[in-house]
Write an enzyme that holds these catalytic residues in place. Sequence first.
Site, PDB file in Angstrom:
ATOM      1  N   CYS A   1      -2.710  11.471   3.764  1.00  0.00           N
ATOM      2  CA  CYS A   1      -3.122  10.570   2.686  1.00  0.00           C
ATOM      3  C   CYS A   1      -2.966  11.236   1.325  1.00  0.00           C
ATOM      4  CB  CYS A   1      -4.581  10.164   2.860  1.00  0.00           C
ATOM      5  SG  CYS A   1      -4.884   8.980   4.180  1.00  0.00           S
TER       6      CYS A   1
ATOM      7  N   GLU B   1       0.817  -1.219   0.000  1.00  0.00           N
ATOM      8  CA  GLU B   1       0.000   0.000   0.000  1.00  0.00           C
ATOM      9  C   GLU B   1       0.848   1.265   0.000  1.00  0.00           C
ATOM     10  OE1 GLU B   1      -3.765   0.052   0.712  1.00  0.00           O
ATOM     11  OE2 GLU B   1      -3.685  -1.987  -0.060  1.00  0.00           O
TER      12      GLU B   1
ATOM     13  N   HIS C   1      -4.165   1.927   7.536  1.00  0.00           N
ATOM     14  CA  HIS C   1      -2.764   2.153   7.189  1.00  0.00           C
ATOM     15  C   HIS C   1      -2.031   2.669   8.418  1.00  0.00           C
ATOM     16  CE1 HIS C   1      -4.290   2.878   2.852  1.00  0.00           C
ATOM     17  NE2 HIS C   1      -3.715   1.698   2.896  1.00  0.00           N
TER      18      HIS C   1
END
Length: 432
Positions: free
Chosen positions: A362, A177, A245
Amino acid sequence: MDGRFSTSLETIGVCLLVLTEINFDGIVGPSHNYAGLSLGNLASAKNANQTSYPRAAALQGLAKMRHNVRLGLPQGLLLPHPRPDRPWLESLGATMNSAAPVPAWAMSASAMWTANAATVSPAPDTRDGKCHLTVANLVTMPHRSHEWPNTLKQLRLAFADPAFDVHGPVPAPFGDEGAANHMRLAPAHGEPGVEIFVYGRTGGPFPARQHRIASEAVAAHHGLDPARTLFVEQAEQAIAAGAFHNDVVAVADGLTLFAHEHAFADRAGFYADLERLLPEVRIVEVPAARVSLSDAIASYLFNAQLVTLPSGEQALILPTEAQEISAVHDYLEDLVAGNGPIRATRFVDVRQSMANGGGPACLRLRVVADPARVDPRFLVDEAKLDRLDAVIAEHWPESIDPSRLSDRTLHLSIEAARTALLDALDLAREAV
């Protein structure tokens, strides 16, 4: 450090003075919608099937970039992807009239969160003295699994200079990711650092998206020194609470690690390893007694950008939501009033992104590099941001109701909006 790595540092020695951190923010795409596709992302699930506001979202993102430019921070951008993703649909034998959730998967604007675009290792850390980037495969979630080909095209265009080496994705099924599960600590951007890869084993009801094997593969491709590379397990408790995350519960910059008490499975072991490799590290741990995991995740306290300003002062760039939860607000007041390394807070409005589960961190990919080696079309200043503001105000849809995701009229307007953006950036002739 062994001879392989000391040689690479000699090779790049004169370049160390010009290396700086550039934040590459994703422009929120014109298909920005709330389909609730991301299992384990509580904000995404909470707002599923609500009306989204792509124009407001993209303008909020540009305002954050402008805010950072005015702080004196180098700023870049990455582009929204073509939507709907027709070639991907064809590979599935599907169309935009297929049963849900296929149309939503093809319309996802999640590439806006460029912390998931790639993992980046700066030149001072790598064997060959190049900055290495590995595009993330994002295989865990169907709506993100088809992002990497377009992201890879953009990265290879933006970082085409020989100072960079851009790698393809780690193969499935090993989920990667990107930078959202990677941190770097170093005395300065141009000095060798310690790279930290955070992986998950289990997340209770939610999937652990980052596999250790994927992290190890990225470190190997980047030619990192094993002696200065750590692989750290994220706490199951954190993933189960909605920290899908690592950057939802921890962030690092310079010599400072800012993390929640329950971020890591073995925090004591991790901290001991870190202090052994980097004795001057400053660990700022937020006790659960001050800020619960649920409040940390709701406010995106750790999904802030932790940055070093030109003055040398460290600051947190936070979403406005962090001011609205009393425990978080009170903690931040005490944090900046203390004698620790983080001395300032700055707040930005990214509510449209937050409602879909992505905060300030993000929205950005950090790349330590010489800006002169980056394709200038991917760098911004205030004048370029003015041009982009105008394009978005004119072309981005004002709102999208999820019931319209299969509407061809909407598709045509989204495609026209992206074309206008490419024209404004002189990228229309590139295959991105």
